[in-house]
Enzyme design. Structure first.
Site, PDB file in Angstrom:
ATOM      1  N   THR A 171      38.693  48.211  37.659  1.00  0.00           N
ATOM      2  CA  THR A 171      39.764  47.590  38.441  1.00  0.00           C
ATOM      3  C   THR A 171      40.986  48.494  38.498  1.00  0.00           C
ATOM      4  O   THR A 171      41.277  49.231  37.562  1.00  0.00           O
ATOM      5  CB  THR A 171      40.181  46.222  37.865  1.00  0.00           C
ATOM      6  N   GLU A 220      44.562  42.616  39.131  1.00  0.00           N
ATOM      7  CA  GLU A 220      43.572  43.687  39.028  1.00  0.00           C
ATOM      8  C   GLU A 220      42.687  43.642  40.269  1.00  0.00           C
ATOM      9  O   GLU A 220      42.072  42.620  40.547  1.00  0.00           O
ATOM     10  CB  GLU A 220      42.689  43.480  37.812  1.00  0.00           C
TER      11      GLU A 220
END
Ligand SMILES: Cc1cc2nc3c(=O)[nH]c(=O)nc-3n(C[C@H](O)[C@H](O)[C@H](O)COP(=O)(O)O)c2cc1C
Length: 197
Positions: free
Chosen positions: A65, A130
């Site tokens: 992420t 994220e």
């Protein structure tokens, strides 16, 4: 009717524990989500330099992420709940020093899923955003500018009794996002001026 607390409101209060993911939830998940045309508060436009998270996403979950800094979060936290969202994202090919690091195929507008919250499975204390971009990148891109358009909400963040359960739900999130983004009024946001800056 009581409105759900926004992420910003949640951040200032004692947070109730995240619900535990159940089999019933897993079985009942739809494959496509949201109306055929994005509705307010969407689209939400986000921008910021990509930051390093704790690094568990790629290693532990097979799902790297790109985190956005706190300064990039107000457009999200003032209007919406914590949970998993979907949309489009683009990473600049240039790093913070202006050097071209990513190839052209890595710097087009790509589908993404975003986790906004406290990652109850990992007991984070701070709100994070994220973004997992669904693409195999040729190299890392920390420090690169990233623009994103959030177009819909998939589900609340949940707590898990196993890492496998979380991985399975993230895989479902990706399939739901791809199917939901394939609709014409979602697809068209790939050409939004936000990505031309
Ligand atoms: C699509 C998606 C859905 C997620 N859903 C949850 C969730 O429901 N509960 C949770 O605790 N964490 C969830 N996460 C967050 C992961 O726990 C997180 O990405 C992981 O902690 C890696 O973070 P790190 O790279 O900062 O270590 C999700 C992440 C993604 C990309």
């Amino acid at each position: 009717m009581t409105m759900p607390e926004t992420a910003a409101e949640q951040a200032t209060h004692e947070r109730p524990p995240a619900p535990l993911r159940t089999e019933t939830f897993r079985e009942a998940r739809p494959t496509i989500i949201g109306p055929d045309t994005p509705e307010p508060p969407f689209p939400i436009l986000l921008s910021g330099p990509v930051q390093k998270g704790f690094g568990r996403g790629g290693k532990d979950l097979g799902c790297p992420t790109a985190n956005l800094p706190d300064e990039s979060l107000p457009p999200m936290s003032t209007v919406t709940q914590t949970g998993v969202y979907y949309g489009w994202a683009r990473v600049s090919p240039h790093n913070a020093e202006g050097k071209k690091v990513l190839s052209d195929v890595d710097s087009v507008v790509l589908p993404m899923v975003m986790s906004l919250g406290y990652n109850p499975f990992y007991h984070n204390q701070q709100l994070t955003a994220e973004i997992h971009i669904m693409h195999d990148f040729g190299s890392d891109f920390y420090g690169h500018a990233m623009d994103a358009i959030v177009l819909g909400y998939i589900r609340p963040e949940l707590d898990y009794t196993s890492r496998e359960g979380l991985i399975e739900d993230i895989e479902t999130d990706k399939r739901v996002a791809l199917k939901s983004l394939a609709r014409p009024d979602y697809e068209s946001y790939k050409n939004d001026p936000h990505f031309m800056l």
